[in-house]
Design a protein around this motif. Structure first.
Motif, mmCIF file in Angstrom:
data_model
loop_
_atom_site.group_PDB
_atom_site.id
_atom_site.type_symbol
_atom_site.label_atom_id
_atom_site.label_comp_id
_atom_site.label_asym_id
_atom_site.label_seq_id
_atom_site.Cartn_x
_atom_site.Cartn_y
_atom_site.Cartn_z
ATOM 1 N N SER A 146 -9.253 46.800 -16.129
ATOM 2 C CA SER A 146 -10.184 46.713 -17.268
ATOM 3 C C SER A 146 -9.984 45.426 -18.037
ATOM 4 N N ALA A 147 -8.717 45.011 -18.181
ATOM 5 C CA ALA A 147 -8.429 43.746 -18.859
ATOM 6 C C ALA A 147 -8.905 42.565 -18.016
ATOM 7 N N LEU A 148 -8.705 42.639 -16.721
ATOM 8 C CA LEU A 148 -9.116 41.550 -15.838
ATOM 9 C C LEU A 148 -10.622 41.324 -15.877
ATOM 10 N N ILE A 149 -11.395 42.404 -15.849
ATOM 11 C CA ILE A 149 -12.851 42.278 -15.762
ATOM 12 C C ILE A 149 -13.445 41.659 -17.022
ATOM 13 N N GLU A 150 -12.670 41.641 -18.118
ATOM 14 C CA GLU A 150 -13.147 41.011 -19.346
ATOM 15 C C GLU A 150 -13.079 39.490 -19.274
ATOM 16 N N HIS A 151 -12.350 38.974 -18.299
ATOM 17 C CA HIS A 151 -12.286 37.516 -18.151
ATOM 18 C C HIS A 151 -13.537 37.048 -17.403
ATOM 19 N N PRO A 152 -14.186 35.995 -17.859
ATOM 20 C CA PRO A 152 -15.455 35.558 -17.254
ATOM 21 C C PRO A 152 -15.340 35.119 -15.799
ATOM 22 N N ALA A 153 -14.131 34.845 -15.330
ATOM 23 C CA ALA A 153 -13.968 34.408 -13.945
ATOM 24 C C ALA A 153 -13.924 35.570 -12.965
ATOM 25 N N VAL A 154 -13.722 36.786 -13.466
ATOM 26 C CA VAL A 154 -13.476 37.932 -12.587
ATOM 27 C C VAL A 154 -14.746 38.741 -12.361
ATOM 28 N N ALA A 155 -15.192 38.808 -11.110
ATOM 29 C CA ALA A 155 -16.337 39.645 -10.754
ATOM 30 C C ALA A 155 -15.883 41.050 -10.393
ATOM 31 N N GLU A 156 -14.788 41.137 -9.652
ATOM 32 C CA GLU A 156 -14.209 42.414 -9.230
ATOM 33 C C GLU A 156 -12.717 42.240 -9.085
ATOM 34 N N SER A 157 -11.968 43.349 -9.236
ATOM 35 C CA SER A 157 -10.525 43.253 -9.035
ATOM 36 C C SER A 157 -9.968 44.587 -8.565
ATOM 37 N N ALA A 158 -8.816 44.526 -7.931
ATOM 38 C CA ALA A 158 -8.068 45.719 -7.546
ATOM 39 C C ALA A 158 -6.595 45.426 -7.803
ATOM 40 N N VAL A 159 -5.915 46.382 -8.420
ATOM 41 C CA VAL A 159 -4.511 46.199 -8.781
ATOM 42 C C VAL A 159 -3.651 47.207 -8.021
ATOM 43 N N VAL A 160 -2.600 46.711 -7.375
ATOM 44 C CA VAL A 160 -1.692 47.572 -6.615
ATOM 45 C C VAL A 160 -0.256 47.124 -6.861
ATOM 46 N N SER A 161 0.689 47.922 -6.359
ATOM 47 C CA SER A 161 2.096 47.537 -6.445
ATOM 48 C C SER A 161 2.433 46.561 -5.323
#
Length: 236
Positions: A146-161
């Motif tokens: 959710s924090a990543l998607i607020e950055h204008p450079a990020v269209a999509e993201s996935a976070v894993v360990s």
């Protein structure tokens, strides 16, 4: 992907009701959809094994980001206690061991993690196997995404360990860039995005590893397959 478009270019006056399920939506997506259509996305939560468990039904006061309150027939806390509601499955066919793992006495365990606020609204945290334990801290991927998607450079993201010799695990982000940032200096952008997440969340939650990718693996229904990314990461 829809809110990456200029929604005001389209005639969406016929949209009367918008619902979402499958993956929790980032607040940025909810806000962009409402600005472009005038419709507030109401989220719900369920599984193939249960059908709908909770929903932001029309009779409820909307709380964007929440997956609502229990559906009729279900008695839900942090655990789901079934009184054999109509939608609940009976067993996994020819798999008694798997069935035994999800039924504990009168309780069915979904495998998901959630919180319930003082007013009875449920909020999704993440799949149990998606939770990242880094240096003793438990980190849910959804908050970081959710924090990543607020950055204008990020269209999509996935976070894993990702494995780490000191912390055991660290947060790693796989990021699809928006078109305007695809040609930017990646090292500078990586640092900028990491600092952005530190400000939005707690500093220990930021992605210590960032990998820019062209696309993310998804199921046929559009869910991001974090499990595939996680397995690949730990098998390197």
């Amino acid at each position: 992907m829809m809110v990456q478009q200029d929604l005001k270019k389209y005639n969406l006056k016929s949209v009367r009701h918008t619902v979402s399920a499958g993956e929790p939506l980032n607040p940025e997506v909810i806000d962009a959809w409402r600005a472009g259509t005038g419709s507030l996305i109401l989220e719900g939560y369920g599984q193939k094994e249960t059908v709908l468990l909770t929903g932001m039904f029309r009779c409820l006061k909307p709380r964007p980001g929440s997956m609502g309150k229990p559906a009729p027939g279900y008695d839900i806390g942090v655990l789901v206690k079934p009184h054999r509601p109509v939608g609940l499955f009976t067993r996994y066919k020819d798999d008694a061991e798997r069935t035994a793992k999800v039924f504990k006495g009168d309780y069915y365990l979904t495998g998901d993690r959630a919180m319930c606020d003082a007013d009875g609204y449920f909020w999704f945290v993440g799949r149990g196997d998606d939770i990242i334990t880094s240096a003793g801290y438990r980190i849910g991927p959804f908050e970081v995404e959710s924090a990543l998607i607020e950055h204008p450079a990020v269209a999509e993201s996935a976070v894993v360990s990702s494995p780490d010799p000191t912390r055991g695990e660290v947060v790693k982000a796989f990021i699809v860039l928006t078109q305007n940032y695809s040609s930017k200096d990646k090292e500078q952008l990586r640092t900028e995005i990491q600092e952005h997440v530190k400000k939005i969340t707690a500093p220990y939650k930021y992605p210590r590893k960032v990998e820019f990718v062209e696309s993310l693996p998804k199921t046929v229904s559009g869910k991001i397959r974090r499990i595939q990314l996680r397995i690949d990461e730990w098998n390197k």
